[in-house]
Design a protein around this motif. Sequence first.
Motif, PDB file in Angstrom:
ATOM      1  N   PRO A 286       0.521   3.815 -13.105  1.00  0.00           N
ATOM      2  CA  PRO A 286      -0.894   3.154 -12.566  1.00  0.00           C
ATOM      3  C   PRO A 286      -1.570   3.608 -11.167  1.00  0.00           C
ATOM      4  N   LEU A 287      -2.074   4.262 -10.590  1.00  0.00           N
ATOM      5  CA  LEU A 287      -2.587   4.482  -8.996  1.00  0.00           C
ATOM      6  C   LEU A 287      -2.760   3.513  -8.572  1.00  0.00           C
ATOM      7  N   PRO A 288      -2.918   3.583  -7.366  1.00  0.00           N
ATOM      8  CA  PRO A 288      -4.105   2.327  -6.253  1.00  0.00           C
ATOM      9  C   PRO A 288      -5.097   3.353  -6.749  1.00  0.00           C
ATOM     10  N   SER A 289      -6.098   2.096  -6.657  1.00  0.00           N
ATOM     11  CA  SER A 289      -7.318   1.746  -7.554  1.00  0.00           C
ATOM     12  C   SER A 289      -8.225   3.072  -6.092  1.00  0.00           C
ATOM     13  N   ALA A 290      -7.781   3.305  -4.885  1.00  0.00           N
ATOM     14  CA  ALA A 290      -8.683   4.117  -4.028  1.00  0.00           C
ATOM     15  C   ALA A 290      -8.871   5.542  -4.284  1.00  0.00           C
ATOM     16  N   ILE A 291      -6.879   5.427  -4.940  1.00  0.00           N
ATOM     17  CA  ILE A 291      -6.765   7.389  -5.564  1.00  0.00           C
ATOM     18  C   ILE A 291      -7.313   7.747  -6.568  1.00  0.00           C
ATOM     19  N   GLU A 292      -7.042   6.806  -7.347  1.00  0.00           N
ATOM     20  CA  GLU A 292      -7.568   6.968  -8.513  1.00  0.00           C
ATOM     21  C   GLU A 292      -9.112   7.803  -8.528  1.00  0.00           C
ATOM     22  N   GLN A 293     -10.256   6.451  -7.793  1.00  0.00           N
ATOM     23  CA  GLN A 293     -11.386   6.494  -7.049  1.00  0.00           C
ATOM     24  C   GLN A 293     -11.293   8.300  -6.648  1.00  0.00           C
ATOM     25  N   ILE A 294     -10.537   8.833  -5.927  1.00  0.00           N
ATOM     26  CA  ILE A 294     -10.681   9.880  -5.248  1.00  0.00           C
ATOM     27  C   ILE A 294     -10.260  10.935  -6.377  1.00  0.00           C
ATOM     28  N   ARG A 295      -9.720  10.803  -7.500  1.00  0.00           N
ATOM     29  CA  ARG A 295      -9.676  11.376  -8.245  1.00  0.00           C
ATOM     30  C   ARG A 295     -10.779  11.308  -9.066  1.00  0.00           C
ATOM     31  N   LEU A 296     -11.431  10.380  -9.835  1.00  0.00           N
ATOM     32  CA  LEU A 296     -12.655  10.507 -10.138  1.00  0.00           C
ATOM     33  C   LEU A 296     -13.956  10.971  -9.887  1.00  0.00           C
ATOM     34  N   ASP A 297     -13.958  11.145  -8.219  1.00  0.00           N
ATOM     35  CA  ASP A 297     -14.999  11.551  -7.605  1.00  0.00           C
ATOM     36  C   ASP A 297     -14.678  12.799  -7.748  1.00  0.00           C
ATOM     37  N   LEU A 298     -13.260  13.640  -7.516  1.00  0.00           N
ATOM     38  CA  LEU A 298     -12.879  14.974  -7.677  1.00  0.00           C
ATOM     39  C   LEU A 298     -13.967  15.301  -8.722  1.00  0.00           C
ATOM     40  N   LYS A 299     -13.304  14.997  -9.761  1.00  0.00           N
ATOM     41  CA  LYS A 299     -12.945  15.682 -11.369  1.00  0.00           C
ATOM     42  C   LYS A 299     -14.992  15.613 -12.063  1.00  0.00           C
ATOM     43  N   SER A 300     -15.797  14.443 -10.763  1.00  0.00           N
ATOM     44  CA  SER A 300     -17.277  14.199 -11.190  1.00  0.00           C
ATOM     45  C   SER A 300     -17.931  15.712 -10.924  1.00  0.00           C
ATOM     46  N   GLY A 301     -17.151  15.545  -9.536  1.00  0.00           N
ATOM     47  CA  GLY A 301     -17.955  16.834  -8.759  1.00  0.00           C
ATOM     48  C   GLY A 301     -18.767  16.212  -7.161  1.00  0.00           C
ATOM     49  N   SER A 302     -18.560  14.671  -7.345  1.00  0.00           N
ATOM     50  CA  SER A 302     -19.048  14.017  -6.008  1.00  0.00           C
ATOM     51  C   SER A 302     -18.321  13.906  -4.676  1.00  0.00           C
ATOM     52  N   ALA A 303     -17.086  14.578  -5.012  1.00  0.00           N
ATOM     53  CA  ALA A 303     -16.667  14.747  -3.172  1.00  0.00           C
ATOM     54  C   ALA A 303     -16.188  16.063  -3.499  1.00  0.00           C
ATOM     55  N   ASP A 304     -16.258  16.829  -2.833  1.00  0.00           N
ATOM     56  CA  ASP A 304     -15.687  18.323  -2.183  1.00  0.00           C
ATOM     57  C   ASP A 304     -14.066  17.783  -1.723  1.00  0.00           C
ATOM     58  N   TYR A 305     -13.611  18.921  -2.004  1.00  0.00           N
ATOM     59  CA  TYR A 305     -12.017  19.362  -0.915  1.00  0.00           C
ATOM     60  C   TYR A 305     -11.610  17.972  -0.368  1.00  0.00           C
ATOM     61  N   ALA A 306     -12.719  19.046   0.834  1.00  0.00           N
ATOM     62  CA  ALA A 306     -12.516  18.070   1.829  1.00  0.00           C
ATOM     63  C   ALA A 306     -12.204  17.312   2.084  1.00  0.00           C
ATOM     64  N   SER A 307     -13.311  16.353   1.510  1.00  0.00           N
ATOM     65  CA  SER A 307     -13.750  14.875   1.558  1.00  0.00           C
ATOM     66  C   SER A 307     -12.533  14.076   1.308  1.00  0.00           C
ATOM     67  N   ALA A 308     -13.019  14.756  -0.326  1.00  0.00           N
ATOM     68  CA  ALA A 308     -11.658  14.042  -0.911  1.00  0.00           C
ATOM     69  C   ALA A 308     -10.291  14.051  -0.567  1.00  0.00           C
ATOM     70  N   VAL A 309      -9.763  15.820   0.032  1.00  0.00           N
ATOM     71  CA  VAL A 309      -8.520  15.314   1.075  1.00  0.00           C
ATOM     72  C   VAL A 309      -8.212  14.315   2.295  1.00  0.00           C
ATOM     73  N   GLU A 310      -9.260  14.504   3.294  1.00  0.00           N
ATOM     74  CA  GLU A 310      -9.838  13.498   3.977  1.00  0.00           C
ATOM     75  C   GLU A 310      -9.278  11.952   3.343  1.00  0.00           C
TER      76      GLU A 310
END
Length: 196
Positions: free
Chosen positions: A8-32
Amino acid sequence: MRKISKKPLPSAIEQIRLDLKSGSADYASAVERLLAECSVPALPGVTPVVAIAERLGFGVYSANFKNADAVCTMCDAFSPVNPFNQRRVIVVNANEQAIGKQLAIAHELGHFMLHCSDTHEFYERLPKELHSGRRSQQEDEATRFATELLMPKRAVRVALEDLQFSLMSVKACFLSKTFLVSEKMALKRLGEIENL
């Protein structure tokens, strides 16, 4: 029947992954967000990719590869991988230069954040030349994520604030040394950032 799951991953990191995969986050904001979750300040300097990988549950190892054409291998598996006895492993070729190791680990983290899922195992052998031959969309995406991770926009802009030189080649050399990336990558990233 017991469901097999990955580490398992910390929930905040899992959310970043989900946001990247759904397109709701760009690479810059996801990396930040990823850097913040890993307690890495978004300042100019070498990105601690090994520490980030470890925060994501990876064991990171160095080994002499029999195949000199490979930079690293990565797996995200349901069962522990031998001989490491871990489910997430990145193994870097010990003979690779520091810049190549940085890029390879960042590239594999790009695959993990963008392409790995809880329902499938993921294995990759990264060839020495990322830019040779035809590449898949997934390889391009992982490389773009790696570029953002190694040279976050905000950190690059801060690094350039006090630089007195305007020549692109001088800036690229400075950024290469500051972020431990190739001059080619620094020049390309500089062009992307200055065109925004």
